[in-house]
Scaffold this active site. Structure first.
Site, short mmCIF file in Angstrom:
data_model
loop_
_atom_site.label_atom_id
_atom_site.label_comp_id
_atom_site.label_asym_id
_atom_site.label_seq_id
_atom_site.Cartn_x
_atom_site.Cartn_y
_atom_site.Cartn_z
N ASN A 9 0.87 -1.18 0.00
CA ASN A 9 0.00 0.00 0.00
C ASN A 9 0.90 1.23 0.00
OD1 ASN A 9 -1.77 2.06 0.49
ND2 ASN A 9 -2.37 1.38 2.54
N LYS A 11 0.09 4.25 -0.19
CA LYS A 11 -0.53 5.43 0.42
C LYS A 11 -0.30 6.66 -0.49
CE LYS A 11 -0.08 3.17 4.84
NZ LYS A 11 0.06 3.24 6.28
N HIS A 95 -9.38 1.13 4.88
CA HIS A 95 -8.11 1.30 5.58
C HIS A 95 -8.32 2.20 6.79
CE1 HIS A 95 -4.00 2.46 6.47
NE2 HIS A 95 -3.66 1.33 5.87
N GLU A 97 -6.67 4.57 7.91
CA GLU A 97 -6.48 6.01 7.65
C GLU A 97 -7.73 6.62 7.03
OE1 GLU A 97 -2.81 5.46 5.54
OE2 GLU A 97 -1.91 4.84 7.44
N SER A 213 3.77 -2.27 10.25
CA SER A 213 5.22 -2.37 10.42
C SER A 213 5.80 -3.72 9.99
CB SER A 213 5.61 -2.04 11.87
OG SER A 213 5.20 -0.72 12.19
P1 13P Z 1 3.22 0.31 7.73
O1 13P Z 1 3.72 -0.98 7.09
O2 13P Z 1 3.95 1.51 7.26
O3 13P Z 1 3.13 0.18 9.22
O4 13P Z 1 1.72 0.51 7.20
C1 13P Z 1 0.81 -0.54 7.27
C2 13P Z 1 -0.38 -0.18 6.47
O5 13P Z 1 -1.13 0.70 6.84
C3 13P Z 1 -0.62 -0.90 5.23
O6 13P Z 1 -1.89 -0.66 4.72
#
Ligand code: 13P
Length: 252
Positions: A9, A11, A95, A97, A213
């Site tokens: 992802n 983002k 998601h 977010e 992570s």
């Molecule tokens: P990180 O791997 O940066 O923690 O993000 C996880 C995530 O939100 C994947 O959709």
């Protein structure tokens, strides 16, 4: 046997040139991998070129969101038929977010996930508790609520295309990974919820990813858990070497 699936992802990262560079590097390194499904999810503006660039390799392309109407006066939105028409195969919905910053609820996640299916694509449905919910012992209640709400009205046939990503919000972008045991406990619980909603065959067949992570160093232990079928990777998917290493380490 559930085939593992590693999705990146991206983002809201990468310019056009950076996106092209990343896909080119991934293609060279892991473009021939078929033992696990590999998916990249760039921002909308790069989807077309990502699909074109990855046409001759095994990497599939996913979007990070979708609107539930097929067309109309919905300024700024992107629909399922539009994504299908350019060759996208997966769509991330719900998601954390989006739940946190854009008012997403189980109801809107459900509408979006249905739109993904209607367009003939595969939804990656995200669920996960925030820190306060974990600390107050409400993790399972939140997960049950996210899973049942996001998948309300889905049939067993629909579920053949659904991937669920468990992403504890406290582990996203924080460097704090849930331990493999903590993640496994919740994944097992998600299968129990699916068993109640559908049947054993569906619960056993649905692919469940862990996200939060994920790195080359922890992926092997995560996917060694009986109910973890891959990962939804954020930060570590932005660099070709770390994403490729995650894909490789998920197979060993
Ligand atoms: P990180 O791997 O940066 O923690 O993000 C996880 C995530 O939100 C994947 O959709």
């Amino acid at each position: 046997m559930r085939k593992k699936i590693i999705a990146g992802n991206w983002k809201m990262y990468k310019t056009a040139a950076e996106a092209a560079e990343l896909i080119a590097a991934l293609k060279k390194d892991i473009g021939g991998v078929t033992a696990v499904d590999v998916v990249v999810c760039p921002p909308f503006v790069h989807l077309s070129s990502a699909v074109e660039q990855s046409r001759s390799c095994s990497i599939a392309v996913g979007a990070q969101n979708i609107y539930w109407e097929e067309f109309g006066a919905f300024t700024g939105e992107v629909s399922g038929p539009m994504l299908t028409s350019i060759g996208v195969k997966y769509v991330i919905v719900g998601h954390s977010e989006r739940r946190q910053f854009f008012g997403e609820t189980n109801e809107t996640v459900n509408k979006r996930a249905r739109a993904v299916l209607k367009a003939g694509l595969k939804p990656i449905v995200c669920v996960g508790e925030v820190l306060a919910e974990r600390e107050s012992g409400r993790t399972f209640d939140v997960i049950r609520d996210h899973v049942t709400g996001s998948l309300a009205g889905f049939t067993k046939e629909d579920m053949l295309k659904v991937i669920i990503a468990y992403e504890p919000v406290w582990a996203i972008g924080t460097g704090k990974t849930a331990s493999a045991q903590q993640a496994q406990e919740v994944h097992k619980f998600i299968r129990e919820v699916l068993l109640k909603m559908f049947d054993k065959a569906t619960a056993d067949a649905t692919r469940l990813q862990y996200g939060g992570s994920v790195k080359p160093e922890n992926i092997a232990e995560l996917v060694a858990q009986p109910d973890i079928d891959g990962a939804l990777v954020g930060g570590a998917s932005l660099k070709a070497d770390s994403f490729a290493a995650i894909v490789r380490n998920s197979m060993s």
